[in-house]
Design a protein around this motif. Sequence first.
Motif, PDB file in Angstrom:
ATOM      1  N   MET A   1       0.841  -1.198   0.000  1.00 25.63           N
ATOM      2  CA  MET A   1       0.000   0.000   0.000  1.00 25.63           C
ATOM      3  C   MET A   1       0.879   1.253   0.000  1.00 25.63           C
ATOM      4  N   ASP A   2       0.548   2.216  -0.856  1.00 24.35           N
ATOM      5  CA  ASP A   2       1.298   3.459  -0.788  1.00 24.35           C
ATOM      6  C   ASP A   2       0.356   4.626  -0.463  1.00 24.35           C
ATOM      7  N   PHE A   3       0.939   5.803  -0.351  1.00 26.46           N
ATOM      8  CA  PHE A   3       0.189   6.996   0.096  1.00 26.46           C
ATOM      9  C   PHE A   3      -1.027   7.247  -0.797  1.00 26.46           C
ATOM     10  N   GLN A   4      -0.806   7.122  -2.110  1.00 30.88           N
ATOM     11  CA  GLN A   4      -1.882   7.426  -3.060  1.00 30.88           C
ATOM     12  C   GLN A   4      -3.054   6.455  -2.907  1.00 30.88           C
ATOM     13  N   GLN A   5      -2.735   5.195  -2.679  1.00 33.04           N
ATOM     14  CA  GLN A   5      -3.810   4.200  -2.512  1.00 33.04           C
ATOM     15  C   GLN A   5      -4.625   4.463  -1.249  1.00 33.04           C
ATOM     16  N   ILE A   6      -3.974   4.934  -0.216  1.00 31.29           N
ATOM     17  CA  ILE A   6      -4.680   5.168   1.052  1.00 31.29           C
ATOM     18  C   ILE A   6      -5.390   6.514   1.037  1.00 31.29           C
ATOM     19  N   PHE A   7      -4.698   7.557   0.569  1.00 30.52           N
ATOM     20  CA  PHE A   7      -5.244   8.921   0.725  1.00 30.52           C
ATOM     21  C   PHE A   7      -5.733   9.545  -0.584  1.00 30.52           C
ATOM     22  N   HIS A   8      -5.590   8.820  -1.716  1.00 31.23           N
ATOM     23  CA  HIS A   8      -6.109   9.253  -3.020  1.00 31.23           C
ATOM     24  C   HIS A   8      -5.547  10.588  -3.487  1.00 31.23           C
ATOM     25  N   THR A   9      -4.335  10.857  -3.112  1.00 29.57           N
ATOM     26  CA  THR A   9      -3.630  12.059  -3.568  1.00 29.57           C
ATOM     27  C   THR A   9      -2.135  11.792  -3.379  1.00 29.57           C
ATOM     28  N   VAL A  10      -1.277  12.634  -3.933  1.00 29.68           N
ATOM     29  CA  VAL A  10       0.165  12.392  -3.735  1.00 29.68           C
ATOM     30  C   VAL A  10       0.646  13.130  -2.482  1.00 29.68           C
ATOM     31  N   PRO A  11       1.684  12.585  -1.809  1.00 25.77           N
ATOM     32  CA  PRO A  11       2.200  13.281  -0.627  1.00 25.77           C
ATOM     33  C   PRO A  11       2.956  14.549  -1.025  1.00 25.77           C
ATOM     34  N   ASP A  12       3.030  15.503  -0.122  1.00 29.66           N
ATOM     35  CA  ASP A  12       3.806  16.719  -0.380  1.00 29.66           C
ATOM     36  C   ASP A  12       5.276  16.526  -0.034  1.00 29.66           C
TER      37      ASP A  12
ATOM     38  N   GLN B   1      18.674  -0.070   8.449  1.00 34.33           N
ATOM     39  CA  GLN B   1      17.210  -0.098   8.452  1.00 34.33           C
ATOM     40  C   GLN B   1      16.652   1.294   8.769  1.00 34.33           C
ATOM     41  N   GLN B   2      15.613   1.685   8.027  1.00 31.80           N
ATOM     42  CA  GLN B   2      15.091   3.044   8.144  1.00 31.80           C
ATOM     43  C   GLN B   2      13.581   3.077   8.282  1.00 31.80           C
ATOM     44  N   THR B   3      13.106   4.184   8.805  1.00 38.03           N
ATOM     45  CA  THR B   3      11.667   4.469   8.819  1.00 38.03           C
ATOM     46  C   THR B   3      11.427   5.659   7.901  1.00 38.03           C
ATOM     47  N   THR B   4      10.414   5.555   7.055  1.00 38.88           N
ATOM     48  CA  THR B   4      10.100   6.647   6.126  1.00 38.88           C
ATOM     49  C   THR B   4       8.656   7.076   6.310  1.00 38.88           C
ATOM     50  N   VAL B   5       8.436   8.384   6.343  1.00 42.49           N
ATOM     51  CA  VAL B   5       7.065   8.897   6.387  1.00 42.49           C
ATOM     52  C   VAL B   5       6.803   9.721   5.132  1.00 42.49           C
ATOM     53  N   TYR B   6       5.558   9.669   4.674  1.00 38.57           N
ATOM     54  CA  TYR B   6       5.070  10.496   3.565  1.00 38.57           C
ATOM     55  C   TYR B   6       3.942  11.337   4.148  1.00 38.57           C
ATOM     56  N   ILE B   7       3.972  12.641   3.907  1.00 42.53           N
ATOM     57  CA  ILE B   7       2.979  13.516   4.540  1.00 42.53           C
ATOM     58  C   ILE B   7       2.329  14.446   3.515  1.00 42.53           C
ATOM     59  N   GLY B   8       1.018  14.653   3.683  1.00 41.22           N
ATOM     60  CA  GLY B   8       0.281  15.662   2.912  1.00 41.22           C
ATOM     61  C   GLY B   8      -0.738  16.301   3.838  1.00 41.22           C
ATOM     62  N   TYR B   9      -1.479  17.260   3.319  1.00 43.21           N
ATOM     63  CA  TYR B   9      -2.497  17.914   4.150  1.00 43.21           C
ATOM     64  C   TYR B   9      -3.765  17.063   4.176  1.00 43.21           C
ATOM     65  N   SER B  10      -4.424  17.039   5.320  1.00 42.04           N
ATOM     66  CA  SER B  10      -5.671  16.287   5.464  1.00 42.04           C
ATOM     67  C   SER B  10      -6.828  17.123   4.912  1.00 42.04           C
ATOM     68  N   PRO B  11      -7.802  16.469   4.259  1.00 36.68           N
ATOM     69  CA  PRO B  11      -8.930  17.238   3.711  1.00 36.68           C
ATOM     70  C   PRO B  11      -9.973  17.592   4.777  1.00 36.68           C
TER      71      PRO B  11
ATOM     72  N   TYR C   1      -1.411   6.203   8.719  1.00 40.16           N
ATOM     73  CA  TYR C   1      -1.490   4.824   8.218  1.00 40.16           C
ATOM     74  C   TYR C   1      -0.139   4.144   8.374  1.00 40.16           C
ATOM     75  N   SER C   2      -0.135   2.954   8.974  1.00 34.81           N
ATOM     76  CA  SER C   2       1.092   2.157   9.065  1.00 34.81           C
ATOM     77  C   SER C   2       1.034   1.024   8.046  1.00 34.81           C
ATOM     78  N   VAL C   3       2.005   1.015   7.135  1.00 32.70           N
ATOM     79  CA  VAL C   3       2.028  -0.034   6.101  1.00 32.70           C
ATOM     80  C   VAL C   3       2.234  -1.405   6.745  1.00 32.70           C
ATOM     81  N   GLU C   4       3.149  -1.480   7.703  1.00 33.65           N
ATOM     82  CA  GLU C   4       3.463  -2.788   8.307  1.00 33.65           C
ATOM     83  C   GLU C   4       2.287  -3.329   9.115  1.00 33.65           C
ATOM     84  N   LEU C   5       1.554  -2.446   9.766  1.00 27.80           N
ATOM     85  CA  LEU C   5       0.435  -2.911  10.598  1.00 27.80           C
ATOM     86  C   LEU C   5      -0.885  -2.908   9.829  1.00 27.80           C
TER      87      LEU C   5
END
Length: 352
Positions: free
Chosen positions: A1-12, A42-52, A59-63
């Motif tokens: 799952m990526d940001f677009q699939q979950i939030f239907h927009t691209v991250p900023d 090993q790394q943690t990555t976050v993708y962030i955009g504005y909430s509508p 959203y946690s991909v692993e969980l």
Amino acid sequence: MDFQQIFHTVPDVQASAPGRVNLLGEHTDYNDGFVLPTAIPQQTTVYIGYSPDQYHHFYSVELAELIAVHPTESIPQGFASYINGCIRVLEQTGYIIPPVNLLVTSSVPIGAGLSSSAALEVATLRGLRSLLQLDLDDVKVAQLGQQAEIQYAGVSCGILDQMACSLADTEHMLFLDTRTLDRQILPFPTGAEIVVIDSGVTRSLASSGYNQRRAECESAAQQLGVKALRDVSDPETANSLPEPLSKRARHVITENNRVLQVLKGVTAPEFGKLMNASHTSLRDNYEVSVPALDTLVNLLQKTPGVFGARLTGAGFGGACVALVQVGAGNAIAETVLNQYNNMGYLGHILIS
Ligand code: GLA
């Protein structure tokens, strides 16, 4: 799952932070002492955009978990508590944080003592810094991450993890004085590399045992009439204290001395001996080891090519780190893991 699939927009923005392994200096940071971590691949990555809407959405991909958080009313648990904690401490600092969508994905193992929570905090703060162009340097990011952990995850941690995740790299050791935040980037001992093996025993009682140790250290310092145990360098001083404070103080004093020893310059075999002594002290004086960690450390220590080994992180389960001959890491890790798992454990290799 990526940001677009979950939030239907691209991250900023996107931002990452590594986990860390502490090579020496365990349970010294909340005593104003010295630590010696390095970053791990090993790394943690976050993708962030504005909430509508007026909610934060995490959203946690692993969980595979999506959590809606009201900016003032919700007190989320689990992974969302760390992200929410970062937002809240930024607000306490005076920043206005609009509702955000945030997706997190991580290869830092959870509960292994490799700072998955600090990696999440530092990645989140870096992401918000870049989204909102906040004027925060990497030390401030670490300090805010530590506050998020203390206030919103309930662990009275020191600054080791967040400083390591914010400032360390994988090619060096980061010497840090946790009182002054003075630091030095040091090379690994010549001819050595690192192996990290997860014991497969998840940390239990970690936060209660941790907070208890911290309280014991504070009481030991008070009885010795010093601001923090960092202010004592002679281990004999601890003899005047009642048990268990005497043992706890002995660990902290000797552990600080071990880190300072490395600063003077040591060979790989000397560094390994300091790691072995650190494990013994964590087991006998600080009492944060468990049988699985002792078994794994014993197996590592008696394997040819290993300079030294110890539990890493808070203890009570999690991983062990070993310093080994350069080029021998893979073979040593495989051999030891086989022996360990043949004894009925479910360990696995994290770095080799
Ligand atoms: C945890 C804490 C750190 C440090 C270590 C033990 O990782 O978060 O602040 O105290 O335990 O050295």
